[in-house]
Design an enzyme around this catalytic site. Structure first.
Site, PDB file in Angstrom:
ATOM      1  N   LYS A 260      36.197  44.469  32.440  1.00  0.00           N
ATOM      2  CA  LYS A 260      35.447  43.684  33.087  1.00  0.00           C
ATOM      3  C   LYS A 260      34.406  44.422  34.143  1.00  0.00           C
ATOM      4  O   LYS A 260      34.825  45.301  34.863  1.00  0.00           O
ATOM      5  CB  LYS A 260      35.928  42.570  34.051  1.00  0.00           C
ATOM      6  CG  LYS A 260      35.219  41.551  34.864  1.00  0.00           C
ATOM      7  CD  LYS A 260      35.795  40.152  35.372  1.00  0.00           C
ATOM      8  CE  LYS A 260      36.608  40.779  36.873  1.00  0.00           C
ATOM      9  NZ  LYS A 260      35.482  41.168  37.726  1.00  0.00           N
ATOM     10  N   HIS A 262      30.799  44.679  36.870  1.00  0.00           N
ATOM     11  CA  HIS A 262      29.796  44.272  37.772  1.00  0.00           C
ATOM     12  C   HIS A 262      28.757  45.292  37.640  1.00  0.00           C
ATOM     13  O   HIS A 262      28.640  46.232  38.194  1.00  0.00           O
ATOM     14  CB  HIS A 262      30.232  44.083  39.088  1.00  0.00           C
ATOM     15  CG  HIS A 262      31.148  43.022  39.431  1.00  0.00           C
ATOM     16  ND1 HIS A 262      30.832  41.752  39.330  1.00  0.00           N
ATOM     17  CD2 HIS A 262      32.353  43.075  39.737  1.00  0.00           C
ATOM     18  CE1 HIS A 262      31.742  41.097  39.574  1.00  0.00           C
ATOM     19  NE2 HIS A 262      32.930  41.680  39.912  1.00  0.00           N
ATOM     20  N   ASP A 291      30.908  40.471  34.600  1.00  0.00           N
ATOM     21  CA  ASP A 291      31.094  39.355  35.692  1.00  0.00           C
ATOM     22  C   ASP A 291      29.951  38.999  36.470  1.00  0.00           C
ATOM     23  O   ASP A 291      29.897  39.185  37.528  1.00  0.00           O
ATOM     24  CB  ASP A 291      32.273  39.738  36.428  1.00  0.00           C
ATOM     25  CG  ASP A 291      32.828  38.809  37.186  1.00  0.00           C
ATOM     26  OD1 ASP A 291      32.353  37.668  36.953  1.00  0.00           O
ATOM     27  OD2 ASP A 291      33.725  38.937  38.077  1.00  0.00           O
ATOM     28  N   LYS A 293      28.390  36.045  37.052  1.00  0.00           N
ATOM     29  CA  LYS A 293      28.344  34.876  37.614  1.00  0.00           C
ATOM     30  C   LYS A 293      27.071  34.350  37.906  1.00  0.00           C
ATOM     31  O   LYS A 293      26.550  34.263  38.933  1.00  0.00           O
ATOM     32  CB  LYS A 293      29.002  35.101  39.063  1.00  0.00           C
ATOM     33  CG  LYS A 293      30.599  35.658  39.170  1.00  0.00           C
ATOM     34  CD  LYS A 293      31.319  35.439  40.521  1.00  0.00           C
ATOM     35  CE  LYS A 293      32.434  35.810  40.548  1.00  0.00           C
ATOM     36  NZ  LYS A 293      32.848  37.471  40.149  1.00  0.00           N
ATOM     37  N   ASP A 296      22.188  29.557  38.089  1.00  0.00           N
ATOM     38  CA  ASP A 296      20.847  29.198  38.182  1.00  0.00           C
ATOM     39  C   ASP A 296      20.569  28.152  37.158  1.00  0.00           C
ATOM     40  O   ASP A 296      21.026  27.982  36.235  1.00  0.00           O
ATOM     41  CB  ASP A 296      20.029  30.307  38.042  1.00  0.00           C
ATOM     42  CG  ASP A 296      18.568  30.207  39.242  1.00  0.00           C
ATOM     43  OD1 ASP A 296      18.137  28.969  39.070  1.00  0.00           O
ATOM     44  OD2 ASP A 296      18.310  31.144  39.779  1.00  0.00           O
ATOM     45  N   TYR A 402      46.117  37.420  46.583  1.00  0.00           N
ATOM     46  CA  TYR A 402      46.744  37.615  45.343  1.00  0.00           C
ATOM     47  C   TYR A 402      47.716  36.969  44.842  1.00  0.00           C
ATOM     48  O   TYR A 402      48.608  36.504  45.788  1.00  0.00           O
ATOM     49  CB  TYR A 402      47.052  39.431  45.559  1.00  0.00           C
ATOM     50  CG  TYR A 402      45.732  40.451  45.567  1.00  0.00           C
ATOM     51  CD1 TYR A 402      45.023  40.124  44.336  1.00  0.00           C
ATOM     52  CD2 TYR A 402      45.399  41.037  46.678  1.00  0.00           C
ATOM     53  CE1 TYR A 402      43.988  41.205  44.509  1.00  0.00           C
ATOM     54  CE2 TYR A 402      44.664  41.896  46.507  1.00  0.00           C
ATOM     55  CZ  TYR A 402      43.856  41.801  45.619  1.00  0.00           C
ATOM     56  OH  TYR A 402      42.656  42.961  45.680  1.00  0.00           O
TER      57      TYR A 402
HETATM   58  P1  5BU Z   1      40.514  42.936  42.858  1.00  0.00           P
HETATM   59  O1  5BU Z   1      40.368  44.474  43.077  1.00  0.00           O
HETATM   60  O2  5BU Z   1      41.861  42.789  41.888  1.00  0.00           O
HETATM   61  O3  5BU Z   1      40.711  42.050  44.131  1.00  0.00           O
HETATM   62  O4  5BU Z   1      39.355  42.513  41.923  1.00  0.00           O
HETATM   63  C1  5BU Z   1      39.116  41.324  41.555  1.00  0.00           C
HETATM   64  C2  5BU Z   1      37.854  41.148  40.539  1.00  0.00           C
HETATM   65  O5  5BU Z   1      37.868  39.859  39.900  1.00  0.00           O
HETATM   66  C3  5BU Z   1      36.747  41.230  41.303  1.00  0.00           C
HETATM   67  O6  5BU Z   1      35.838  41.811  40.536  1.00  0.00           O
HETATM   68  C4  5BU Z   1      35.741  39.816  41.698  1.00  0.00           C
HETATM   69  O7  5BU Z   1      34.438  39.843  41.579  1.00  0.00           O
HETATM   70  C5  5BU Z   1      36.583  39.130  40.425  1.00  0.00           C
HETATM   71  N1  5BU Z   1      36.809  37.689  41.192  1.00  0.00           N
HETATM   72  C6  5BU Z   1      37.769  37.419  41.960  1.00  0.00           C
HETATM   73  O8  5BU Z   1      38.335  38.320  42.476  1.00  0.00           O
HETATM   74  N2  5BU Z   1      38.103  36.140  42.347  1.00  0.00           N
HETATM   75  C7  5BU Z   1      37.455  34.976  41.559  1.00  0.00           C
HETATM   76  O9  5BU Z   1      37.710  34.171  42.017  1.00  0.00           O
HETATM   77  C8  5BU Z   1      36.319  35.561  40.464  1.00  0.00           C
HETATM   78  C9  5BU Z   1      36.283  36.824  40.145  1.00  0.00           C
HETATM   79 BR1  5BU Z   1      35.544  34.079  39.714  1.00  0.00          BR
END
Ligand code: 5BU
Length: 449
Positions: A260, A262, A291, A293, A296, A402
């Site tokens: 995934k 960005h 990702d 998102k 629009d 988490y």
């Molecule tokens: P983390 O480092 O495990 O916290 O990253 C989580 C990823 O999932 C991060 O890229 C967020 O942009 C993405 N994410 C999220 O954490 N929660 C959500 O509800 C959504 C996307 Br939709």
């Protein structure tokens, strides 16, 4: 006795209890559904009910009456009018501005407040309500409840020392309706069988990945990769340089189903990077998941998806999009797979139950959507992707929350977990990815039985 039966039969005519097959909030299938809100449509019945409830308690010590929204609000109001005991109103949700109080009305610390509730099942939500009322400084000793579904709620509250007074139990209701031929023997048996089951009976069972009815080619592909690799891991590669991204992809590529991205956080984004990512994805057998998102109108999303610096349409397998602009807005991504975001993992997200149900509805109507992002179980025809997964941490300082792999696979019946910092920030990202792969797959397998 006769008065109680009369009351119940009249209430039944108003439609307060329905028989059939209903999915409760907990996911459990119930052969009946109780909704006491129609009672307010008969002022006479409402008044009778309220007086009956008042008779259940010793009024002398009560200083306030509070109904649990919404069904009990008219009851509590009527009880207040009939008894002269002042009413306070409990909010369903904090309005988030102004006084931020959960209770409205005139009251002061230490006053004894009677709580009024329509139906008690497990008692969990009533315990939360009591907590909220007590936090405002009030004393709760007694509760009145119209119907006890006999699923352990009374015991739960009694253990905590509350006096709980109920007007009817569900078994009593069934017996009265049977006596007056509103239910036949077969129906009564079905309901009584249901009531005698352990209350925490599992709701829906997980469908194994290979049996999922996913039509979209990208969804099918994800499932095939997962089964080949014994992995339900999507790694979120939130690194900011091409070099880091390539290294990560090479290192963990054979352990993941999708990477995934960005793309807009990569400082040196280039077409060379895209070419290299595609090569690694093919070699290591994973999908590229942007990702982005999108949120629009369709026309703008189409431009964002196909034009500009990133031209995602030319190279990604799947993208995230919010359903906020309606189902037509998803059409522009075809043939790329769409993952609709119906619920977010962060604290205070606006994606409450109402949003989630509307968003799921939109997601299910679109042929381009094959999966959703959520923090709860979703209908079986969609794949469920859950971010906010970390083995060691509970959250970060910016709102992220988490769960463990075990929790998302066993409780939400997640199909794929999304892990970011748990992997790319680890001292050894390759070892961490392997650890998540193993834990994730084991949690999935355990949840099959
Ligand atoms: P983390 O480092 O495990 O916290 O990253 C989580 C990823 O999932 C991060 O890229 C967020 O942009 C993405 N994410 C999220 O954490 N929660 C959500 O509800 C959504 C996307 Br939709």
């Amino acid at each position: 006795m006769q008065a109680r039966e009369d009351f119940l039969l009249k209430a039944y005519e108003l439609g307060i209890i329905k028989f059939g097959s209903f999915t409760l909030k907990s996911g459990i299938e119930s052969p009946f559904y109780v909704d006491l809100r129609p009672l307010a449509s008969s002022p006479q019945l409402l008044k009778t009910l309220s007086n009956n409830l008042l008779q259940l308690v010793d009024n002398s010590k009560l200083e306030l009456i509070c109904g649990v929204p919404y069904a009990a609000l008219p009851m509590a109001t009527t009880m207040s009018l009939e008894s002269g005991i002042p009413l306070i109103i409990k909010r369903k949700e904090n309005k988030g501005y102004g006084t931020k109080r959960m209770l409205e009305g005139v009251f002061h610390d230490g006053q004894n407040c009677l709580l009024v509730e329509d139906v008690i099942t497990s008692g969990k939500s009533l315990v939360e309500t009591i907590d909220e009322v007590e936090k405002e400084g009030l004393v709760v000793t007694d509760l009145v409840v119209v119907l006890d579904r006999e699923q352990g709620g009374i015991q739960r509250l009694e253990e905590k020392g509350y006096n709980i007074h109920t007007l009817f139990t569900i078994n009593e209701v069934i017996d009265i309706l049977f006596k007056y031929k509103r239910l036949d023997e077969g129906e009564v048996k079905k309901i009584k069988d249901f009531l005698s089951m352990p209350p925490q009976a599992p709701s829906r069972k997980r469908t194994p990945l290979q049996d999922k009815e996913v039509q979209h080619p990208v969804g099918k592909n994800m499932i095939d990769i997962a089964l080949r690799k014994k992995s339900n891991l999507i790694a979120s590669a939130d690194v900011v340089s091409s070099l880091e991204l390539i290294n990560l992809a090479k290192g963990i590529g054979d352990k993941i189903v999708a990477l995934k991205l960005h793309s807009d956080i990569i400082t040196d984004f280039s077409w060379d990077l895209v070419t290299e990512l595609r090569t690694i994805a093919r070699e290591k057998d994973f999908l590229l998941f942007e990702d982005r998102k999108f949120a629009d109108i369709g026309n703008t999303q189409e431009l964002q998806f196909k034009q500009g610096v990133y031209r995602f349409a030319d190279w990604v397998d799947m993208v995230t999009a919010h359903p906020i602009a309606g189902e037509k807005s998803f059409d522009v991504f075809e043939p790329t797979g769409v993952v609709a975001i119906v619920e977010m993992s962060s604290a205070g997200a606006l994606t409450d139950d109402y949003y989630v149900s509307k968003a799921l509805n939109i997601a299910q109507k679109s042929a381009d959507v094959f999966a959703v992002v959520a923090q709860r179980q979703v209908p079986d025809d969609l794949l469920l992707l859950t971010p906010g997964v970390n083995i060691d941490k509970k959250g970060d300082s910016k709102g992220q929350q988490y769960n463990t792999p075990k929790k998302v696979f066993s409780e939400y019946l997640t199909d794929f977990m999304i892990v970011g910092r748990g992997i790319y920030k680890a001292n050894d990202p390759v070892a961490a990815a392997e650890e998540y792969r193993q834990q994730g797959w084991k949690a999935y397998e355990d949840s099959l039985s």
